[in-house]
Design an enzyme around this catalytic site. Structure first.
Site, PDB file in Angstrom:
ATOM      1  CG  HIS A 120       0.286   6.319   8.663  1.00 14.68           C
ATOM      2  ND1 HIS A 120       1.642   5.754   8.620  1.00 14.68           N
ATOM      3  CD2 HIS A 120      -0.202   5.645   9.634  1.00 14.68           C
ATOM      4  CE1 HIS A 120       1.658   4.816   9.150  1.00 14.68           C
ATOM      5  NE2 HIS A 120       0.662   4.509   9.860  1.00 14.68           N
ATOM      6  CB  CYS A 174       3.276   4.380   5.641  1.00 14.25           C
ATOM      7  SG  CYS A 174       2.519   5.862   5.416  1.00 14.25           S
TER       8      CYS A 174
END
Length: 166
Positions: free
Chosen positions: A37, A111
């Site tokens: 992430h 992301c």
């Protein structure tokens, strides 16, 4: 006057905060792989993108290096942005429209795709390739992965996060 010295800096450092999305990254990272992430830090705010079921933006603001989407790994200084702050906010507003929560896709709009788009616009530099390498490798096989697996690995925006459209 005193107020003039409080002006925003002409150059703004842009940072990329990286998180291990899965514990297996400890091993996978050695091979240039892993599930990560990421979020882009501007001053004391981190901007990231996550999934939700609504047609509103999936871009949200959070405290730097404190994402709930994984264990903090490291910060990379991406470069210096020389754009005026108003222009930076305009870019974020444009990306909010593009990165809608219900359009999140593990393979083509996650992301890291958001972080990459933001970094390219702010400092003209892409994020490190390894951050999305696993999604590029798995993309041709996504039809083999069950809906349950994909649903379980779609990071939902934490309701505690301030959505960037609020």
């Amino acid at each position: 006057s005193l107020n003039m010295s409080k002006q925003l800096p002409k150059e703004i450092k842009i940072y990329l905060n990286i998180y291990d999305f899965i514990p297996a990254n400890k091993v996978l990272h050695i091979f240039g792989l892993g599930a990560y992430h990421s979020g882009v830090q501007i001053f004391d705010t981190e901007f990231a993108f996550g999934a939700h079921d609504n047609a509103s933006t999936g871009v949200y603001e959070t405290t730097p290096r404190k994402s709930t989407q994984g264990a903090y790994r490291k910060t990379i200084e991406m470069g210096t942005c020389v754009l005026p702050i108003e222009e930076i906010f305009e870019i974020i507003e444009e990306l909010k429209i593009e990165f809608v929560g219900c359009t999140y896709d593990l393979f083509s709009k996650n992301c890291n795709h958001f972080s990459n788009a933001l970094c390219l616009r702010l400092v003209n530099k892409p994020i490190p390739a390894y951050l999305n390498r696993l999604s590029r490798i798995l993309k041709p096989f996504q039809c083999l992965l069950s809906k349950e697996f994909l649903a379980a690995h779609n990071p939902k925006v934490n309701p505690k996060h301030k959505r960037a459209d609020s």
